[in-house]
Motif scaffolding. Structure first.
Motif, PDB file in Angstrom:
ATOM      1  N   LEU A 519       1.158   2.058  -1.584  1.00  0.00           N
ATOM      2  CA  LEU A 519      -0.249   1.842  -2.504  1.00  0.00           C
ATOM      3  C   LEU A 519       0.535   0.860  -3.816  1.00  0.00           C
ATOM      4  O   LEU A 519      -0.409  -0.032  -4.296  1.00  0.00           O
ATOM      5  N   LEU A 520       1.709   1.368  -4.367  1.00  0.00           N
ATOM      6  CA  LEU A 520       2.200   0.570  -5.450  1.00  0.00           C
ATOM      7  C   LEU A 520       2.410  -0.999  -4.867  1.00  0.00           C
ATOM      8  O   LEU A 520       2.269  -1.819  -5.729  1.00  0.00           O
ATOM      9  N   ALA A 521       2.845  -1.201  -3.662  1.00  0.00           N
ATOM     10  CA  ALA A 521       3.222  -2.488  -3.166  1.00  0.00           C
ATOM     11  C   ALA A 521       1.673  -3.292  -3.293  1.00  0.00           C
ATOM     12  O   ALA A 521       1.885  -4.705  -3.153  1.00  0.00           O
ATOM     13  N   PHE A 522       0.635  -2.426  -3.047  1.00  0.00           N
ATOM     14  CA  PHE A 522      -1.000  -3.248  -3.187  1.00  0.00           C
ATOM     15  C   PHE A 522      -1.554  -3.391  -4.551  1.00  0.00           C
ATOM     16  O   PHE A 522      -2.516  -3.938  -4.742  1.00  0.00           O
ATOM     17  N   GLY A 523      -0.523  -2.863  -5.431  1.00  0.00           N
ATOM     18  CA  GLY A 523      -1.187  -3.289  -6.929  1.00  0.00           C
ATOM     19  C   GLY A 523      -1.621  -2.011  -7.407  1.00  0.00           C
ATOM     20  O   GLY A 523      -2.393  -1.973  -8.580  1.00  0.00           O
ATOM     21  N   ASP A 524      -1.670  -0.591  -6.628  1.00  0.00           N
ATOM     22  CA  ASP A 524      -2.168   0.295  -7.529  1.00  0.00           C
ATOM     23  C   ASP A 524      -1.612   0.986  -8.645  1.00  0.00           C
ATOM     24  O   ASP A 524      -0.252   0.707  -8.811  1.00  0.00           O
ATOM     25  N   ASN A 525      -2.233   1.609  -9.599  1.00  0.00           N
ATOM     26  CA  ASN A 525      -1.480   2.364 -10.783  1.00  0.00           C
ATOM     27  C   ASN A 525      -0.800   1.368 -11.541  1.00  0.00           C
ATOM     28  O   ASN A 525       0.198   1.639 -12.286  1.00  0.00           O
ATOM     29  N   ARG A 526      -1.374   0.339 -11.985  1.00  0.00           N
ATOM     30  CA  ARG A 526      -0.933  -0.718 -12.871  1.00  0.00           C
ATOM     31  C   ARG A 526      -1.599  -0.485 -13.894  1.00  0.00           C
ATOM     32  O   ARG A 526      -2.544  -0.074 -14.111  1.00  0.00           O
ATOM     33  N   ALA A 527      -0.607  -0.284 -15.178  1.00  0.00           N
ATOM     34  CA  ALA A 527      -0.982   0.034 -16.376  1.00  0.00           C
ATOM     35  C   ALA A 527      -0.475  -0.857 -17.535  1.00  0.00           C
ATOM     36  O   ALA A 527       0.601  -1.224 -17.340  1.00  0.00           O
ATOM     37  N   LEU A 528      -1.173  -0.957 -18.624  1.00  0.00           N
ATOM     38  CA  LEU A 528      -0.604  -1.677 -19.834  1.00  0.00           C
ATOM     39  C   LEU A 528      -0.418  -0.450 -20.901  1.00  0.00           C
ATOM     40  O   LEU A 528      -0.944   0.360 -21.138  1.00  0.00           O
ATOM     41  N   PHE A 536       3.198   3.283 -12.146  1.00  0.00           N
ATOM     42  CA  PHE A 536       3.703   4.563 -12.078  1.00  0.00           C
ATOM     43  C   PHE A 536       3.423   5.351 -10.654  1.00  0.00           C
ATOM     44  O   PHE A 536       2.123   5.068 -10.053  1.00  0.00           O
ATOM     45  N   ALA A 537       4.161   5.977 -10.063  1.00  0.00           N
ATOM     46  CA  ALA A 537       3.904   6.764  -8.645  1.00  0.00           C
ATOM     47  C   ALA A 537       3.496   8.069  -8.956  1.00  0.00           C
ATOM     48  O   ALA A 537       2.943   8.582  -8.097  1.00  0.00           O
ATOM     49  N   CYS A 538       3.982   8.754 -10.125  1.00  0.00           N
ATOM     50  CA  CYS A 538       3.512  10.037 -10.280  1.00  0.00           C
ATOM     51  C   CYS A 538       2.884  10.319 -11.595  1.00  0.00           C
ATOM     52  O   CYS A 538       3.462   9.853 -12.600  1.00  0.00           O
ATOM     53  N   ALA A 539       1.816  11.059 -11.593  1.00  0.00           N
ATOM     54  CA  ALA A 539       1.006  11.317 -12.622  1.00  0.00           C
ATOM     55  C   ALA A 539       0.640  12.877 -12.659  1.00  0.00           C
ATOM     56  O   ALA A 539      -0.032  13.433 -11.760  1.00  0.00           O
ATOM     57  N   GLU A 548       1.410  13.231 -17.854  1.00  0.00           N
ATOM     58  CA  GLU A 548       2.848  12.763 -17.603  1.00  0.00           C
ATOM     59  C   GLU A 548       2.970  11.801 -16.462  1.00  0.00           C
ATOM     60  O   GLU A 548       3.009  12.133 -15.474  1.00  0.00           O
ATOM     61  N   LEU A 549       3.593  10.437 -16.974  1.00  0.00           N
ATOM     62  CA  LEU A 549       3.772   9.492 -15.920  1.00  0.00           C
ATOM     63  C   LEU A 549       5.408   9.402 -15.677  1.00  0.00           C
ATOM     64  O   LEU A 549       6.099   9.421 -16.591  1.00  0.00           O
ATOM     65  N   SER A 550       5.823   9.345 -14.485  1.00  0.00           N
ATOM     66  CA  SER A 550       7.025   9.209 -13.969  1.00  0.00           C
ATOM     67  C   SER A 550       7.063   7.976 -12.765  1.00  0.00           C
ATOM     68  O   SER A 550       6.197   7.918 -12.313  1.00  0.00           O
ATOM     69  N   VAL A 551       8.609   8.163 -12.397  1.00  0.00           N
ATOM     70  CA  VAL A 551       8.877   7.254 -11.263  1.00  0.00           C
ATOM     71  C   VAL A 551       8.284   5.830 -11.676  1.00  0.00           C
ATOM     72  O   VAL A 551       7.159   5.590 -10.861  1.00  0.00           O
ATOM     73  N   LEU A 552       8.571   4.909 -12.381  1.00  0.00           N
ATOM     74  CA  LEU A 552       8.105   3.937 -12.950  1.00  0.00           C
ATOM     75  C   LEU A 552       8.743   2.552 -12.387  1.00  0.00           C
ATOM     76  O   LEU A 552       9.786   2.536 -11.919  1.00  0.00           O
ATOM     77  N   LEU A 553       7.788   1.617 -11.992  1.00  0.00           N
ATOM     78  CA  LEU A 553       8.238   0.166 -11.899  1.00  0.00           C
ATOM     79  C   LEU A 553       7.956  -0.433 -13.201  1.00  0.00           C
ATOM     80  O   LEU A 553       6.871  -0.483 -13.706  1.00  0.00           O
ATOM     81  N   ARG A 554       9.043  -1.015 -13.879  1.00  0.00           N
ATOM     82  CA  ARG A 554       8.787  -1.732 -15.171  1.00  0.00           C
ATOM     83  C   ARG A 554       8.887  -3.114 -14.964  1.00  0.00           C
ATOM     84  O   ARG A 554       9.089  -3.878 -14.384  1.00  0.00           O
ATOM     85  N   ALA A 644       2.648 -15.513  -7.488  1.00  0.00           N
ATOM     86  CA  ALA A 644       3.310 -15.205  -6.093  1.00  0.00           C
ATOM     87  C   ALA A 644       4.003 -14.100  -6.311  1.00  0.00           C
ATOM     88  O   ALA A 644       5.402 -14.132  -6.798  1.00  0.00           O
ATOM     89  N   TRP A 645       3.702 -12.681  -6.199  1.00  0.00           N
ATOM     90  CA  TRP A 645       4.261 -11.550  -6.401  1.00  0.00           C
ATOM     91  C   TRP A 645       5.015 -11.035  -5.327  1.00  0.00           C
ATOM     92  O   TRP A 645       5.745 -10.135  -5.233  1.00  0.00           O
ATOM     93  N   ALA A 646       4.292 -11.367  -4.303  1.00  0.00           N
ATOM     94  CA  ALA A 646       4.959 -10.806  -2.961  1.00  0.00           C
ATOM     95  C   ALA A 646       5.700 -11.673  -2.188  1.00  0.00           C
ATOM     96  O   ALA A 646       5.464 -12.871  -2.067  1.00  0.00           O
TER      97      ALA A 646
END
Length: 721
Positions: A519-528, A536-539, A548-554, A644-646
């Motif tokens: 789901l992250l690969a499809f753009g889910d859980n994007r936040a500013l 974030f993968a875990c909420a 609490e948010l963790s396992v982040l892509l920065r 072009a993100w993918a």
């Protein structure tokens, strides 16, 4: 049954006239054996709503009541249109909204203030005076010096009435979207008096009723003659009338100090009652329709009609339901009907007594005692004659009852949450590869801490401070909040499993969900967070709206340069499409937005974060240096492309710029010592050129920027030789 039978027989014998005579006779027989089926007292309306019928009486409101009122003036619906989009990549949409201005008469006597207002059963105005939809309301209390309303005066001109003596409310530009674009059915909580209800006020000053306490009554709506209200109230609050003075005096029954009567006096003449003994006794027959229940308006249920029954066994026949247009609490209503039923059942013993002593203080309502007769008697009537005063006495029985527990029943409870203020965050997002890549992707995320928020009007702040309308935001709230911890520095290449950040969401009802890598690969859980885009993968919810948010892509979307710059208290916005996209053509290049909601006394403003990120090329990556045998230097790097993100099929991503071009510099990126333009991701420099640059700026560094169609990328520092 006799009415139906004699009507049929009369019609057969004498035609229509015979049928009418038979109906009258039948009703007389039915009334004698069955009793009248008419209800006593004023009728309760099932929460009467606003009307505009000619001849409809405007009630006199006493105390605090809920009433519908009558519409006394209105304009045609006003139509407003808002255009969104310009047809360039986004379809042009025209949205229409409607509003109306009108006035509603509330009471035919002055009031103190207006409380809540309901529209189609929902709260339109809260107890704090806040409207739940757009528009304004003005309340005229109905004083003798009342001036015309300016809005009505603008419509009617010199013929505009002031409606003196009538309390009314004027709605100006009330938004009708929530009510099917029509004026809704309204009802009002009217506060006419802050203190207790006065019986003298109910009677219009025609009687002196200050001695009768109506403490249990919170309000009363008087629509008919005052005598009808007195007759109804007398069944619940025992009172006596005395017309000996210039005004009808009303006093509570049985409240006076008992006065002993002397022995009964004899009289002459056969037309006198008991001429030999001066007294007589009789007992009234039981009522064919005993008091069984009381209907009223219950403040605990927002003045919905309620009904309380007298305790004890159900009497024979058809119990009488007494309807009183008054505001009563359930326990008070049950105590009143219980006491009234007890007085009706036990107070049927009467005495006629002739007293030769003339006492001007004795009158209706006086309490007396009789010689050699236990108990107390109330004077129900009297008449002066030559032989003495003839009293009509009624035995007093304990009519009051102790407090009785009663429940108002279940009713609709409408939350009256104050209108929440608007929360806004304005930002620009990277281009996603769809649509026009040259247009800035400006968004405004608007939200509030409660679902009652009804949206806001959005504006662009021009250089002089003027506001230019950008349309309405809609009612959808962005999931937003504030960070409680500073987000630690992290890498933009791999999952950051060490960093954690707690977020206090605006509304505890908001929720954030975890996401799988797919789901992250499809753009889910994007936040500013601040200005950095993360995923974030875990909420993990911690309670009270804290997650609490963790396992982040920065550093997503080219914001890797912002992974080191964080502090507590930054704004958090979930980029799930809730943000309102701003048409750049309407924005006009301004860098600040403003929003105004119903609960915002001043515009809520915010600068556009990450301005220019939509059209700015991404910073190149993977710098490499090769030193040749002759001492010359060759730097290479890998370009990236906007939108072009993918990386699919391991082929180069499209350039998404008109030409491929780079700018290589030496020294400070803001003020370079030397600069070269290259057309490929490679740059070569001889040893001699390097030596000259080292003498000019010994601490200088080489860097490279990608040149785009509209801007330059951020600099990438190249390795030192």
């Amino acid at each position: 049954m006799a009415t139906l039978a004699l009507t049929a027989v009369g019609t057969l014998v004498g035609g229509p006239l015979g049928g009418a005579i038979g109906a009258l006779a039948g009703r007389a027989i039915d009334s004698a054996f069955i009793g009248s089926t008419s209800r006593e007292g004023p009728r309760l309306a099932e929460l009467a709503l606003s009307t505009s019928s000619y001849g409809q009486p405007i009630a006199q409101v006493h105390g605090t009541m809920r009433a519908g009122g009558s519409i006394i003036w209105a304009t045609d619906l006003r139509e407003d249109s808002t255009v969104e989009g310009d047809g360039k990549g986004r379809p042009s949409t025209t949205t229409y909204s409607y509003s109306a201005s009108f006035a509603v008469a509330l009471s035919s006597r002055p009031i103190v203030r207006l409380g809540r207002v309901w529209a189609d059963g929902n709260l339109l105005r809260g107890a704090a005076g806040d409207l739940k939809v757009g528009g304004t309301i003005r309340v005229h209390s109905g004083g003798a010096d009342q001036l015309p309303d300016p809005l009505i005066a603008a419509d009617k001109g010199a013929s505009c009435p002031a409606f003196r003596g009538i309390a009314y409310a004027v709605f100006e530009d009330l938004q009708l979207a929530d009510y099917g674009n029509r004026i809704p059915a309204l009802s009002f909580e009217i506060v006419a008096d802050d203190g207790a209800i006065s019986l003298a006020w109910l009677a219009g000053g025609a009687v002196d009723g200050n001695a009768v306490a109506l403490d249990a009554f919170g309000g009363f709506a008087l629509e008919g003659a005052p005598v009808a209200a007195l007759e109804t109230l007398a069944q619940l609050v025992p009172m006596d009338c005395d017309g000996a003075g210039d005004r009808l005096a009303v006093r509570a029954s049985g409240t006076a100090i008992p006065v002993p009567l002397s022995a009964p006096a004899r009289a002459r003449g056969e037309d006198r009652f008991a001429p030999a003994t001066g007294q007589s006794r009789r007992r009234l027959p039981p009522d064919r329709r005993s008091l069984g229940a009381l209907r009223y308006y219950d403040p605990a249920r927002d003045y919905q009609p309620g009904q309380q029954r007298a305790p004890g066994p159900v009497p024979d026949g058809e119990p009488q339901v007494l309807e009183v247009p008054a505001a009563l609490h359930a326990a008070d209503a049950r105590a009143l009907i219980a006491a009234a039923a007890r007085r009706q059942t036990n107070g049927r013993e009467m005495r006629l007594w002739r007293d030769a002593t003339l006492d001007p203080g004795l009158g209706p309502g006086s309490v007396v005692t009789l010689p050699d007769e236990p108990g107390l008697w109330r004077v129900a009537g009297w008449e002066w004659r030559a032989e003495g005063v003839e009293f009509e006495l009624v035995r007093m029985v304990p009519g009051d009852v102790a407090a009785i527990a009663a429940s108002p029943g279940q009713g609709p409870t409408l939350p009256d949450h104050p209108m929440p203020p608007t929360w806004m965050s304005a930002f620009e997002l990277p281009w996603d590869g769809y649509g026009d890549g040259a247009a800035p992707r400006v968004h405004a995320a608007l939200s509030a801490d409660h679902a009652l928020w009804s949206g806001a009007a959005l504006f662009a702040v021009e250089p002089g401070g003027a506001l230019r309308s950008l349309g309405a935001s809609g009612r959808r709230r962005a999931i937003a909040g504030t960070t409680l911890d500073p987000l630690p520095p992290g890498s933009s290449i791999l999952f950051d499993r060490a960093a954690r950040v707690r977020v206090q969401l605006l509304d505890p009802e908001f929720a954030l969900a975890s996401a799988t890598p797919e789901l992250l690969a499809f753009g889910d859980n994007r936040a500013l967070i601040g200005r950095e885009i993360v995923q974030f993968a875990c909420a993990e919810p911690l309670g009270g709206g804290v997650v609490e948010l963790s396992v982040l892509l920065r550093g997503r979307g080219g914001t890797e340069h912002l992974t080191l710059d964080h502090a507590a208290g930054e704004r958090f916005v979930l980029l799930d499409g809730a943000g309102l996209a701003i048409d750049p053509a309407r924005l006009g290049g301004e860098g600040e937005l403003a929003a105004i909601g119903l609960a915002d006394p001043d515009p809520v403003t915010g600068s556009i974060a990450n301005a220019g990120i939509s059209t700015r090329p991404l910073c190149p990556v993977h710098p490499r240096l090769r030193i040749a045998a002759d001492g010359s230097l060759e730097w290479r790097w890998t370009r990236r492309a906007r939108g072009a993100w993918a990386w699919r099929d391991e082929v180069d991503v499209p350039l998404n710029e008109q030409v491929e071009a780079y700018q290589v510099g030496f020294g400070d990126p803001d003020m370079p010592v030397a600069r070269w333009d290259v057309a490929a991701p490679v740059f070569t420099l001889s040893a001699s050129e390097l030596a000259v640059l080292g003498e000019v700026a010994p601490a200088g560094r080489f860097f490279v920027r990608q040149s785009g169609d509209h801007a330059m990328s951020l600099p990438l520092l190249l390795p030192r030789p």
